[in-house]
Design an enzyme around this catalytic site. Structure first.
Site, PDB file in Angstrom:
ATOM      1  CE  LYS A  94      19.870  -4.653  59.372  1.00  0.00           C
ATOM      2  NZ  LYS A  94      18.839  -4.642  60.126  1.00  0.00           N
ATOM      3  CB  SER A 120      18.752  -8.802  60.482  1.00  0.00           C
ATOM      4  OG  SER A 120      18.180  -7.514  60.596  1.00  0.00           O
ATOM      5  CB  SER A 143      16.882  -6.614  63.171  1.00  0.00           C
ATOM      6  OG  SER A 143      16.258  -7.694  62.763  1.00  0.00           O
TER       7      SER A 143
END
Lengths: 478, 100, 473
Positions: C75, C150, C174
């Site tokens: 990420k 996210s 997330s």
């Protein structure tokens, strides 16, 4: 300086001291003054995204030591973020302690016997340093500023006094005593010129006995001298303002050392909104009893105790001697005095030489061991060196090192042998029969005449006391 | 309480946060923040007298490191991302006031 | 799809090579990244060097790590030395960190090959990747729908078989929410189990890094690699990494499982049906089922949307144009800070900074932030009480399957509600896993959430594995 009749100053001091640790408060970068800009920097103290703080154990111990020395309560504490934007602060918040500081509710006793309360002494991180380009190199009028983050994250303890101080002289004494404690605990080197001890003063005035007046905070006090001057200026400014029917605005003021004035920096109309909240990247600090005891046990004696120890060795000390005691402790020379005393040197002599010759040394006392200090003074006391010679020997060792006997020999301060001194005195008695006669008949003043003659004949190498001993013996035997 | 959130409050918060909002954004944010704060009324209205605040889910204490120097970054690395660097330092436009 | 465990085994034995696995990964990325917008940055050169190093070790007969040659996606809020890290924000565009996150160091040391950085909601603030400054990521299972957020890019990377595993971060759901929406296993570990050093903070007291994988065992292995004490993170738990993979097949016989009313109510019928079916599977596997109510979880959303923005408003102050990232020049430093932040942050980030600044400001602290901290205490106590009665809890991960683009992006509150089942775990600092179980009418996967007390990861993975086996995986 005194304020006009009926007025009284009320002063509280905030002292920021940089702790003498090897590394910064929250990272392993060197805590070093004067290095090339931006060389002691890592992701943590540069506030890079993702970097996290880890508390320096030594900084906690020094803060606790300071707390104990200031008779504070050392309690479980937390860290908060103080949020405000400023370019010298890499995270745009400062990690500090807020409602639960590590040290609170202490006091500091001053040499004059007065006591100043300590509200708190908490840990926080220092900011970077800006230099200003264009204008006059000051913040105002500069086109651009350059920032060095070497100082960012250096551990600080902020020591906040109660508003117990009532004169500039007392403020000075407080700052000096605090500085002595900082040095004694090893918390700081107390070097004001390098910024390791920085002071802000909260000053207000009131009619004696009235409630506290509105205070102004004065920043930029970088020496004891500016502390005194700024407080005196500011208190008088406030009194004049009030006597003219004006009011004091709560504000932050800047001390200008060259102009000898304070001037408005910022009006505190709207209190800064720092949005304090617990620093989520750090955990609570709750030093165990065991950890606290260990720090307390390692605490050396503080200046007040050291002054008492020294003074106790003087019988019926004079005002001047007590000043010398204070000075000896301030200069960290009391260990020399006590060592010499233990070796048999008389206290006034040891104190005198320490606070004069040792204090005057430009390079400190690194070249002179306590043993050599005591030995030189013993030689003086035994009459092997005159006072002048002893001072010369000390100064020489302080500058260049060496052993007292060797240095004295090299200087030609060879002690006259007992025999040759007797021979010299005998010769002088014969050459000055009149004076001898008057001395023999009881006129003691003439001893000084003979000492002078002996000194002349020996180029100052004789010891006055030894000369008197010979004169006394001859008079008794004649 | 949040019904009291005004456009001026939002403008003041924007200043604190160093954000410039257009008039349209001010209106939009005022409305949206009110909506979120209205939702938060469920907890704002609770009586939690005597409940301790938890800043951390686990009660770790005294996490410290030894006072030992670690390798710092090189100055080139430190300044590599600087929008403006001069004389080994970070350069910024003029600073208006002293730090609080 | 080949599992990480078998890839690592075959790489170690020489049956395949890390370089061959990397090429497969790069091919899959080349085939669909333009369509799906999964990777913001591909580090082909770095990945090839890592793969080569693994293969050389194998050839030299040196030991390789448990993730040898396994392609992994990171990420883009995880710092990797020298590799652009943006948090999907203009304000950090082009920034290359001079250091790596602890988790990045650990996966690389375990032999994984870091292919690139994945898209996310800007600064992880969102539930759909729609707030990314670099465009949304599309759900590989249905590109008209969001992958969740996210960590949408990290979920999509594994769902599109671009990488075998990936790392995400979970502040309010997330990891679990995109795992559910993309049909993956995603774990939010116990707070402090995984070091946050090098994770660009959103909400420091809630953020945790965790794994995405196509199956439970791979997720357990990846978590084992990244977990364990890190002296660089003061909030890191003191113990070493737990043994997880070895317990994946422990089953749930004799476990007491709480079905939490509040973690199901309000979900779509097909989601409720999936949770009920999962409960039946656990019962059949020997678990004792208990119906529970934890009313405090209803307060989670409000507490979260005060706490997280408050911490974020402070964490994101440093993006001021002075030291790194974007600078918009101006007359003085204050104007420069403001111009930079105004241009550099997107609307959702600004909204949360505003909300958090307000929640912390003088006069409102007690009503909002202070109160939220107390709700958190109540949440912890409520869960603790529940765990007196049961070993772990079950509920839905999300109220619905993957939603369409634009469906919730105009209404912040509607978007926030998609995290309603996942937030309580973050507030309590506990562990939870989302595991795919069943599909909705649209054919899209549904995620079931298993929640446990701190340090219960092994038990949760074992429970998830029972559900996985029941589905024939």
């Amino acid at each position: 300086m005194a304020l006009p009749d009926g007025w009284e100053m009320v002063i509280g001091l905030e002292v920021h001291t940089e702790l003498k640790t090897a590394t910064k408060l929250f990272c392993g970068c060197a805590n070093m003054f004067g290095d090339e800009p931006n060389t002691n920097i890592c992701p943590v103290c540069l506030g890079l995204p993702g970097a996290l703080p880890v508390l320096n154990e030594r900084a906690v111990e020094l803060a606790m030591a300071l707390g104990f020395a200031l008779h504070c309560t050392v309690a479980p504490s937390t860290f908060h973020r103080k949020n405000y934007f400023y370019p010298d602060m890499p995270k745009d918040f400062q990690i500090s302690q807020y409602d639960l500081p590590i040290n609170s509710n202490g006091y500091l006793d001053l040499p004059d016997g007065s006591r100043v309360g300590i509200e708190r002494a908490h840990l926080e991180e220092d900011t970077g340093k800006s230099t200003h380009l264009g204008g006059s190199g000051r913040l105002q009028g500069a086109d651009r500023s350059l920032i060095d983050y070497n100082r960012s994250g250096v551990p600080l303890v902020e020591i906040v006094s109660a508003p117990d101080i009532r004169s500039a002289a007392q403020a000075r004494a407080y700052a000096a005593e605090l500085r002595g404690i900082l040095i004694a605990t090893g918390a700081s080197d107390g070097r004001m010129e390098e910024g390791s001890m920085r002071m802000d003063a909260n000053v207000s005035v009131r009619k004696s006995g009235a409630p506290y007046g509105t205070r102004c905070e004065i920043k930029n006090l970088n020496s004891l001298r500016s502390l005194v001057r700024a407080i005196e200026y500011e208190a008088l400014r406030q009194v004049e303002l009030l006597e003219d029917g004006g009011v004091v605005r709560q504000e932050t003021r800047h001390w200008d050392e060259n102009l000898g004035e304070t001037s408005t920096l910022r009006v505190k109309e709207e209190a800064e909104d720092y949005r304090y909240f617990r620093e989520p990247d750090l955990v609570d600090l709750a030093p165990s009893d065991e950890w606290q005891s260990r720090v307390r046990a390692a605490l050396p004696p503080m200046p007040a105790e050291r002054r008492t120890t020294l003074a106790a060795k003087l019988s019926d000390p004079t005002e001047q001697q007590l000043d010398a005691v204070t000075l000896a402790v301030d200069l960290d020379l009391d260990a020399y005095v006590l060592f010499a005393y233990a070796k048999g040197v008389e206290m006034p002599l040891a104190l005198n030489r320490a606070t004069n010759e040792l204090a005057a040394s430009e390079v400190g006392v690194v070249n002179l061991s306590p043993e050599n200090f005591a030995e030189t003074l013993l030689m003086e006391q035994r009459g092997e060196l005159s006072a002048t010679q002893a001072k010369t020997v000390l100064s020489d060792i302080l500058a260049n090192g060496g052993e007292p006997k060797a240095v004295a020999a090299a200087k030609g301060f060879e002690q006259l042998s007992e025999d040759s001194l007797v021979a010299t005195v005998t010769g002088l008695i014969e050459a000055h029969a009149d004076e001898w006669g008057r001395y023999r008949d009881g006129d003691d003043k003439l001893a000084q005449f003979f000492i002078g003659q002996v000194m002349k004949a020996t180029k100052g190498q004789a010891n006055g006391k030894a000369v008197i001993e010979i004169l006394v013996q001859r008079r008794a035997g004649s | 309480m949040s019904a009291e959130l005004t456009r001026d409050d939002v403008a003041k918060v924007a200043r604190l946060a160093r954000l410039t909002l257009s008039d349209a954004e001010l209106d939009l944010f005022t409305e949206q923040l009110r909506g979120i704060l209205d939702h938060a009324e469920d907890i704002a209205a609770l009586n939690l007298e005597g409940v301790e605040a938890t800043a951390h889910p686990f009660g770790l204490t005294n996490v410290v490191r030894a006072d030992e120097v670690r390798q710092s970054l090189s100055r080139d690395e430190v300044l590599a991302a600087a929008p403006d660097a001069r004389e080994g330092r970070f350069a910024v436009p003029r600073i208006l006031g002293e730090a609080p | 799809m080949t599992s990480a465990i078998s890839i690592a085994r075959e790489v170690a034995s020489g049956a395949t090579s890390a370089e061959a696995q990397l090429e497969k990964s790069l091919e899959a990325i080349a085939a669909r990244n333009d369509e799906l917008n999964v990777f913001l940055y591909l580090d082909e050169e770095g990945a090839r060097a890592q793969a080569r190093a693994v293969d050389e070790k194998v050839r030299a007969g040196e030991p390789v790590g448990p993730l040898a040659g396994v392609p992994i996606a990171l990420k883009d809020n995880l710092c990797q030395r020298g590799v652009p890290t943006t948090c999907s924000s203009r304000i950090l565009e082009g920034w290359r960190p001079p250091y790596s996150a602890t988790v990045v160091e650990r996966v690389l040391a375990a032999g994984a090959v870091a292919v690139g950085k994945t898209n996310l909601d800007e600064f992880a603030m969102g539930s759909s990747t729609e707030t990314s400054a670099f465009g949304p990521t599309r759900n590989p299972l249905d590109p008209s729908r969001v992958p969740g957020g996210s960590s949408g890019g990290s979920a999509a990377a594994v769902a599109a078989q671009m990488t075998t595993i990936s790392l995400g971060s979970d502040t309010g759901g997330s990891i679990r929410q995109p795992a559910a929406l993309c049909g993956l296993v995603g774990m939010k570990p116990t707070y402090g189990l995984v070091s946050r050093y090098g994770l660009i903070a959103f909400s420091s007291s809630l953020d945790q890094i965790g794994p995405f994988a196509a199956n439970v065992a791979d997720a357990a292995l990846l978590l084992e690699v990244i977990a364990g004490h890190d002296p660089k993170d003061s909030t890191s738990l003191p113990e070493p990494s737990p043994s997880l993979l070895a317990h994946v097949n422990d089953g749930v016989a004799g476990k007491r499982v709480g079905v939490v009313r509040e973690l199901i109510e309000g979900a779509d019928d097909e989601v409720v049906a999936a949770v009920n079916a999962a409960v039946a599977v656990l019962r059949d596997a020997g678990a004792e089922i208990v119906e529970l109510s934890i009313p405090e979880t209803r307060l989670g959303l409000s507490a979260y949307y005060l706490l997280a923005p408050a911490e974020a408003s402070s964490n994101l102050a440093r993006f001021d144009g002075v030291r790194y990232g974007l600078r918009v020049d101006a007359e003085d430093v204050t104007a420069m800070n403001e111009a930079t932040r105004t241009l550099g942050f997107g609307a959702e980030v600004k909204r949360r900074i505003m909300l958090g600044t307000y929640a912390l400001s003088a006069g409102y602290y007690d009503a909002y932030y202070g109160q939220a901290l107390k709700v958190r205490t109540q949440m912890i106590h409520a869960f603790r009480e529940a765990y007196q009665k049961v070993d772990f809890l079950i509920g839905a991960t999300t109220p619905s399957v993957a939603f369409k683009f634009g469906e919730k992006s105009d209404n912040p509150m509607a978007m926030y509600l998609s995290d309603v089942f996942t937030i309580p775990t973050n507030l309590a600092g506990e562990a939870a896993v989302s595991v795919p179980f069943g599909h909705g009418a649209s054919g899209l996967p549904i995620g079931v959430q298993l929640l446990g007390p701190g340090r219960s990861e092994a038990m949760l993975f074992a429970g998830a594995r029972v559900l996985e086996v029941a589905e024939g995986r």
